[in-house]
Design an enzyme around this catalytic site. Structure first.
Site, PDB file in Angstrom:
ATOM      1  N   ARG A 160       2.892  25.483  70.424  1.00  0.00           N
ATOM      2  CA  ARG A 160       3.710  24.491  69.727  1.00  0.00           C
ATOM      3  C   ARG A 160       4.557  23.723  70.731  1.00  0.00           C
ATOM      4  O   ARG A 160       4.885  24.230  71.818  1.00  0.00           O
ATOM      5  CB  ARG A 160       4.618  25.173  68.701  1.00  0.00           C
ATOM      6  CG  ARG A 160       3.870  26.002  67.658  1.00  0.00           C
ATOM      7  CD  ARG A 160       4.866  26.741  66.757  1.00  0.00           C
ATOM      8  NE  ARG A 160       4.197  27.515  65.720  1.00  0.00           N
ATOM      9  CZ  ARG A 160       3.872  28.795  65.816  1.00  0.00           C
ATOM     10  NH1 ARG A 160       4.153  29.457  66.943  1.00  0.00           N
ATOM     11  NH2 ARG A 160       3.275  29.419  64.822  1.00  0.00           N
ATOM     12  N   LYS A 184       7.769  31.527  66.696  1.00  0.00           N
ATOM     13  CA  LYS A 184       8.696  31.574  65.572  1.00  0.00           C
ATOM     14  C   LYS A 184       9.269  32.977  65.427  1.00  0.00           C
ATOM     15  O   LYS A 184       8.560  33.970  65.558  1.00  0.00           O
ATOM     16  CB  LYS A 184       7.978  31.171  64.288  1.00  0.00           C
ATOM     17  CG  LYS A 184       7.563  29.701  64.260  1.00  0.00           C
ATOM     18  CD  LYS A 184       6.936  29.335  62.932  1.00  0.00           C
ATOM     19  CE  LYS A 184       6.599  27.850  62.887  1.00  0.00           C
ATOM     20  NZ  LYS A 184       5.984  27.460  61.589  1.00  0.00           N
ATOM     21  N   HIS A 254       1.317  18.536  67.852  1.00  0.00           N
ATOM     22  CA  HIS A 254       0.720  19.482  66.919  1.00  0.00           C
ATOM     23  C   HIS A 254      -0.753  19.153  66.708  1.00  0.00           C
ATOM     24  O   HIS A 254      -1.548  20.043  66.395  1.00  0.00           O
ATOM     25  CB  HIS A 254       1.466  19.460  65.581  1.00  0.00           C
ATOM     26  CG  HIS A 254       1.512  20.794  64.908  1.00  0.00           C
ATOM     27  ND1 HIS A 254       2.219  21.872  65.421  1.00  0.00           N
ATOM     28  CD2 HIS A 254       0.931  21.263  63.777  1.00  0.00           C
ATOM     29  CE1 HIS A 254       2.073  22.917  64.640  1.00  0.00           C
ATOM     30  NE2 HIS A 254       1.292  22.579  63.638  1.00  0.00           N
ATOM     31  N   ARG A 257      -2.587  20.982  69.220  1.00  0.00           N
ATOM     32  CA  ARG A 257      -2.686  22.393  68.802  1.00  0.00           C
ATOM     33  C   ARG A 257      -3.866  22.562  67.837  1.00  0.00           C
ATOM     34  O   ARG A 257      -4.677  23.476  67.982  1.00  0.00           O
ATOM     35  CB  ARG A 257      -1.370  22.798  68.134  1.00  0.00           C
ATOM     36  CG  ARG A 257      -1.322  24.212  67.550  1.00  0.00           C
ATOM     37  CD  ARG A 257       0.119  24.484  67.109  1.00  0.00           C
ATOM     38  NE  ARG A 257       0.259  25.650  66.236  1.00  0.00           N
ATOM     39  CZ  ARG A 257       0.362  26.898  66.675  1.00  0.00           C
ATOM     40  NH1 ARG A 257       0.303  27.160  67.969  1.00  0.00           N
ATOM     41  NH2 ARG A 257       0.529  27.890  65.811  1.00  0.00           N
ATOM     42  N   HIS A 280      -0.097  32.791  64.656  1.00  0.00           N
ATOM     43  CA  HIS A 280       0.027  32.725  63.201  1.00  0.00           C
ATOM     44  C   HIS A 280       0.318  34.114  62.648  1.00  0.00           C
ATOM     45  O   HIS A 280      -0.354  35.084  62.993  1.00  0.00           O
ATOM     46  CB  HIS A 280      -1.264  32.204  62.566  1.00  0.00           C
ATOM     47  CG  HIS A 280      -1.485  30.738  62.769  1.00  0.00           C
ATOM     48  ND1 HIS A 280      -2.725  30.147  62.680  1.00  0.00           N
ATOM     49  CD2 HIS A 280      -0.617  29.736  63.055  1.00  0.00           C
ATOM     50  CE1 HIS A 280      -2.611  28.851  62.903  1.00  0.00           C
ATOM     51  NE2 HIS A 280      -1.343  28.583  63.126  1.00  0.00           N
ATOM     52  N   TYR A 289      -8.695  25.977  59.848  1.00  0.00           N
ATOM     53  CA  TYR A 289      -9.525  25.414  60.906  1.00  0.00           C
ATOM     54  C   TYR A 289     -11.012  25.598  60.638  1.00  0.00           C
ATOM     55  O   TYR A 289     -11.832  24.835  61.150  1.00  0.00           O
ATOM     56  CB  TYR A 289      -9.134  26.019  62.258  1.00  0.00           C
ATOM     57  CG  TYR A 289      -7.724  25.675  62.637  1.00  0.00           C
ATOM     58  CD1 TYR A 289      -7.379  24.363  62.965  1.00  0.00           C
ATOM     59  CD2 TYR A 289      -6.725  26.634  62.616  1.00  0.00           C
ATOM     60  CE1 TYR A 289      -6.073  24.037  63.281  1.00  0.00           C
ATOM     61  CE2 TYR A 289      -5.419  26.309  62.931  1.00  0.00           C
ATOM     62  CZ  TYR A 289      -5.103  25.004  63.260  1.00  0.00           C
ATOM     63  OH  TYR A 289      -3.805  24.671  63.554  1.00  0.00           O
TER      64      TYR A 289
END
Length: 308
Positions: A160, A184, A254, A257, A280, A289
């Protein structure tokens, strides 16, 4: 005057406690904390307008009424789904901390958000992007060398933009060609990168000293004034560089990404590996994806097959 300033005292106080929980205990980014608080400002303001002034008034009926109000205001399904998630996280925390005796959010349904397939670069466009930046880096000076390294690392790793801007020099391990990333919730993961990215990063580190200042610290990527590079600068770099690739969609960091993830799957990587690389928490996030790859396959078939 903001909506939070109009909230009953009990609501304002618990919202302040929840903000500290998000920022200190969960270590969420300021952007994520603001998003939660904005949603909950809206929720508690709605409950107050219904006559509520205590947490006992935050029941399932109030939650459903609030979501219905979002729909009448024309909010997108993705926004309503996100706000429902915010409410569920909040009420679960209220129960866990003993502020309520039952969790109304546990029974709160929300509309399933439409999964919008993000635009990605084709492999030839991605290669053109990084190779063009590398080819012109020397004549553009230190900022050009930095931009080439940024593009190579974003495409090589799929990290990210916030993760990239937070990198320090010591996060790079050139012996193993991996980078340590804090995602995150400050979750740490290790992501590999290839030789082109390694070479671009080495060139940038050699140039970095010409820009570094007393306040630069250990930041890997620097802005023109020597401070840690800002996310807005990186977004502008990606936008400007992608615009020079003929036919390429206008994507943000992004988008690179998404591009990295799509190309990994097209190259044979399995979903679990891509999930780990991207950081994730849920496999469901990574599965989008597969839809991108299938959509691209279908498009190629329709364009190429005479009986499509």
């Amino acid at each position: 005057m903001t909506e939070s300033e109009l909230l009953p005292e009990a609501y304002a106080a618990v919202l302040a406690d929840f903000e500290r929980h998000l920022a200190v205990e969960r270590d969420l980014t300021p952007h994520t904390v603001r998003a939660y608080l904005g949603d909950l400002d809206s929720l508690l303001g709605h409950v107050a307008r219904l006559g509520g002034d205590s947490l006992d008034d935050l029941d399932l009926r109030a939650l459903r009424s609030w979501l219905a109000k979002q729909q009448t205001l024309g909010k997108a399904r993705t926004t309503i789904a996100r706000r429902a998630t915010s409410a569920r996280v909040f009420t679960a925390w209220l129960l866990r901390t003993g502020r309520i005796t039952a969790d109304p959010g546990a029974r709160l349904a929300s509309p399933k958000a439409h999964r919008v397939l993000p635009e990605v670069l084709r492999q030839d466009e991605a290669i053109a992007l990084v190779e063009t930046a590398t080819a012109t880096a020397a004549e553009e000076g230190p900022m050009g060398v930095r931009d080439a390294a940024i593009l190579e690392l974003l495409y090589a790793t799929g990290i990210r933009v916030g993760e990239l801007c937070g990198l320090d020099i010591d996060d790079l391990d050139f012996d193993r060609n991996v980078v340590r990333v804090f995602g995150k919730g400050r979750k740490e993961r290790t992501v590999p990168f290839g030789q082109p990215a390694s070479a671009a990063l080495r060139r940038w580190i050699a140039e970095r000293s010409s820009i570094a200042r007393a306040g630069s610290g250990a930041a890997l990527f620097l802005g023109a004034r020597g401070g840690r590079v800002d996310q807005r600068v990186v977004r502008q770099v990606v936008h400007d560089r992608v615009s020079s690739v003929p036919g390429a969609p206008d994507i943000a960091p992004h988008g690179l990404r998404h591009t990295a993830a799509t190309h990994l799957l097209e190259g044979g990587a399995d979903l679990r590996t891509v999930q780990e690389l991207l950081g994730h928490a849920s496999m469901a996030t990574t599965q989008v994806y597969t839809h991108i790859s299938n959509d691209r396959l279908r498009t190629a078939y329709q364009q190429a097959h005479p009986r499509a």
